[in-house]
Design an enzyme around this catalytic site. Structure first.
Site, PDB file in Angstrom:
ATOM      1  N   SER A 156     -34.406  14.118  28.000  1.00  0.00           N
ATOM      2  CA  SER A 156     -34.842  14.523  29.332  1.00  0.00           C
ATOM      3  C   SER A 156     -36.138  13.804  29.711  1.00  0.00           C
ATOM      4  O   SER A 156     -36.146  12.583  29.777  1.00  0.00           O
ATOM      5  CB  SER A 156     -34.967  16.042  29.369  1.00  0.00           C
ATOM      6  OG  SER A 156     -34.823  16.473  30.683  1.00  0.00           O
ATOM      7  N   LYS A 200     -36.751   9.672  29.525  1.00  0.00           N
ATOM      8  CA  LYS A 200     -37.374   8.730  30.475  1.00  0.00           C
ATOM      9  C   LYS A 200     -38.422   7.922  29.714  1.00  0.00           C
ATOM     10  O   LYS A 200     -38.568   6.704  29.865  1.00  0.00           O
ATOM     11  CB  LYS A 200     -38.074   9.488  31.617  1.00  0.00           C
ATOM     12  CG  LYS A 200     -37.190  10.483  32.386  1.00  0.00           C
ATOM     13  CD  LYS A 200     -37.995  11.204  33.473  1.00  0.00           C
ATOM     14  CE  LYS A 200     -37.488  12.595  33.827  1.00  0.00           C
ATOM     15  NZ  LYS A 200     -36.184  12.759  34.367  1.00  0.00           N
ATOM     16  N   TRP A 209     -28.136  17.906  37.527  1.00  0.00           N
ATOM     17  CA  TRP A 209     -29.494  17.541  37.954  1.00  0.00           C
ATOM     18  C   TRP A 209     -29.810  16.102  37.509  1.00  0.00           C
ATOM     19  O   TRP A 209     -30.435  15.333  38.227  1.00  0.00           O
ATOM     20  CB  TRP A 209     -30.474  18.543  37.341  1.00  0.00           C
ATOM     21  CG  TRP A 209     -31.890  18.506  37.808  1.00  0.00           C
ATOM     22  CD1 TRP A 209     -32.991  18.348  37.013  1.00  0.00           C
ATOM     23  CD2 TRP A 209     -32.399  18.672  39.145  1.00  0.00           C
ATOM     24  NE1 TRP A 209     -34.135  18.392  37.772  1.00  0.00           N
ATOM     25  CE2 TRP A 209     -33.804  18.585  39.085  1.00  0.00           C
ATOM     26  CE3 TRP A 209     -31.782  18.860  40.390  1.00  0.00           C
ATOM     27  CZ2 TRP A 209     -34.621  18.697  40.206  1.00  0.00           C
ATOM     28  CZ3 TRP A 209     -32.598  18.972  41.517  1.00  0.00           C
ATOM     29  CH2 TRP A 209     -33.999  18.889  41.422  1.00  0.00           C
ATOM     30  N   HIS A 265     -27.534  20.837  29.689  1.00  0.00           N
ATOM     31  CA  HIS A 265     -28.674  19.941  29.472  1.00  0.00           C
ATOM     32  C   HIS A 265     -29.376  20.342  28.171  1.00  0.00           C
ATOM     33  O   HIS A 265     -30.012  21.401  28.102  1.00  0.00           O
ATOM     34  CB  HIS A 265     -29.611  20.116  30.670  1.00  0.00           C
ATOM     35  CG  HIS A 265     -30.815  19.240  30.649  1.00  0.00           C
ATOM     36  ND1 HIS A 265     -30.744  17.885  30.837  1.00  0.00           N
ATOM     37  CD2 HIS A 265     -32.128  19.522  30.484  1.00  0.00           C
ATOM     38  CE1 HIS A 265     -31.967  17.375  30.801  1.00  0.00           C
ATOM     39  NE2 HIS A 265     -32.818  18.346  30.573  1.00  0.00           N
TER      40      HIS A 265
HETATM   41  C1  GCU Z   1     -36.978  18.992  34.897  1.00  0.00           C
HETATM   42  C2  GCU Z   1     -37.147  17.668  35.614  1.00  0.00           C
HETATM   43  C3  GCU Z   1     -36.330  16.561  34.955  1.00  0.00           C
HETATM   44  C4  GCU Z   1     -36.593  16.510  33.465  1.00  0.00           C
HETATM   45  C5  GCU Z   1     -36.412  17.881  32.859  1.00  0.00           C
HETATM   46  C6  GCU Z   1     -36.753  17.982  31.359  1.00  0.00           C
HETATM   47  O1  GCU Z   1     -35.704  19.481  35.110  1.00  0.00           O
HETATM   48  O2  GCU Z   1     -36.790  17.855  36.961  1.00  0.00           O
HETATM   49  O3  GCU Z   1     -36.607  15.307  35.546  1.00  0.00           O
HETATM   50  O4  GCU Z   1     -35.793  15.542  32.866  1.00  0.00           O
HETATM   51  O5  GCU Z   1     -37.226  18.823  33.525  1.00  0.00           O
HETATM   52  O6  GCU Z   1     -37.546  17.221  30.865  1.00  0.00           O
HETATM   53  O7  GCU Z   1     -36.225  18.886  30.729  1.00  0.00           O
END
Ligand code: GCU
Length: 394
Positions: A227, A231, A318, A369
């Site tokens: 997540s 990134k 998402w 997720h």
């Molecule tokens: C939030 C955010 C995401 C990210 C996520 C996470 O949902 O909007 O961009 O990837 O948190 O890190 O769990």
């Protein structure tokens, strides 16, 4: 039966969405800003790659003001040769450094399989969970960081906590490495590093350590993140070519997923909720994705000719699985320049059918997720396949 039908429908819908994304006008990774087409690995390496990297630095993630700090040092505070019931050597390492605004430490936990030939390749997890989860690894089994399974498959399992570089909150860039290295006598530049870059910088300092440890094969280390950590893993792999394999788990917006016409989280949404993650310039693209001079398939392409792996989950709308998959497909031309296969597929695979053969790997997992045992199995299968190790069941 009903569950199976639902999964089949979800998979079919994802394939349709992935195809719909085919026609998007996206920046061409092989076309330079001056409009020239890049046709050789040299032209990519010696020109276009730096151009794309610089666009991501300037417009998206921001640039770190230092590379390796002058006083970077490593201290192994504990070595336990009988970890995991004797199967691993555990090292607790402290990576220390300082800058004009003070000093700091990255805490690193490493498990090295005792019976594997040295040096041992492996995985570095950028953890955005708790420190307790890292120190108790091996005592409590965790799907998020399954050290026993990683070690059983003959790999190093290493992890550090992202918050050691910069706590994940919008504090005006006062704490963490921003407070240590940023200039105080000038306004913050619009391309100054955000929090994701601070974490990625930390993974590079861990790589600096790996290069000093004779038990670790620094030339075959993967950087893994889930997540926001995903990134970060991708950006780290783009900036630091020492990582041989880069793994993004459900990284979504400003990770693996294309920004243009993305479903779920958008640039505006991410900049609003997490204004500290990226550089100030990135906010210019709120609701203006088409003006961004890059898109995320070019981030994937920055890994070429190294290995990269992207994972999605069916219910993680998402993040937008089709947009993550399309990035992998569209990064392929850069791999082909090197005579390598990229993903080797244009249709999104059904859940639990990982694509492992090309230099870009991908899977779609059924479910929410999360970073799960199944995800890790695929990452290790991919590493086995490419690092020429025998695939062994965990
Ligand atoms: C939030 C955010 C995401 C990210 C996520 C996470 O949902 O909007 O961009 O990837 O948190 O890190 O769990």
């Amino acid at each position: 039966m009903r569950r199976a039908a639902t999964y089949a429908m979800t998979a079919a819908l994802l394939v349709v969405l992935a195809r719909a994304a085919d026609d998007l006008p996206l920046p061409d990774p092989l076309k330079t800003v001056a409009g020239k087409t890049v046709a050789s690995p040299e032209a990519w390496r010696n020109g276009r790659r730096a151009e794309v990297l610089e666009l991501f630095r300037a417009q998206v993630y921001g640039r770190a003001p230092v590379a390796r700090p002058h006083d970077l040092r490593f201290e192994t505070i504990a070595t336990t040769k009988t970890a995991l019931s004797g199967r691993a050597t555990r090292k607790d390492v402290r990576i220390r450094f300082s800058g004009p605004g003070g000093e700091s430490t990255i805490r690193l936990v490493v498990f090295i399989p005792n019976n594997a030939p040295k040096p041992v390749p492996g995985f570095l997890l950028i953890s955005n969970h708790s420190w307790e989860g890292l120190v108790t690894a091996g005592q409590q089994s965790s799907p998020f960081w399954p050290v026993e399974r990683i070690v059983a498959r003959g790999y190093v399992a290493a992890a550090f906590l992202n918050a050691d570089l910069d706590p994940d909150k919008d504090d005006g860039f006062k704490d963490g490495v921003h407070g240590i290295f940023d200039r105080k006598d000038a306004p913050r530049p619009p391309d100054a590093w955000g929090t994701i870059t601070a974490w990625a910088w930390g993974a590079s300092r861990v790589m600096d350590y790996f290069e000093t440890d004779a038990d670790i094969d620094a030339k075959r280390m993967a950087v893994v993140g889930h997540s926001r950590g995903g990134k970060c893993a991708l950006w780290c792999g783009a900036e630091d070519e020492r990582f041989a394999l880069v793994i993004s788990n459900e990284s979504g917006c400003t990770g693996a997923a294309l920004a243009r016409r993305k479903q779920g989280e958008t640039i505006k949404a991410i900049n609003s909720r997490f204004p500290h993650w990226f550089c100030a310039n990135y906010k210019r693209y709120n609701d203006k994705e088409s003006e961004l001079p890059v898109d995320q398939h070019e981030l994937i392409a920055l890994m070429a000719p190294r290995l990269v792996y992207v994972a999605s989950a069916t219910n993680d709308k998402w993040s937008d699985p089709p947009a993550e998959f399309r990035s992998c497909v569209l990064a392929e031309p850069v791999y082909r320049l090197f005579g390598l296969s990229g993903l080797g597929a244009t249709n999104m695979p059904s859940p639990e059918h990982p694509l492992l053969d090309g230099h870009i790997g991908y899977h779609l997992r059924t479910g929410q997720h999360d970073l799960t045992g199944y995800d890790w199995t695929c990452f290790m299968d991919f590493a086995d396949r490419h690092w020429k190790k025998e695939s062994a069941k965990p």
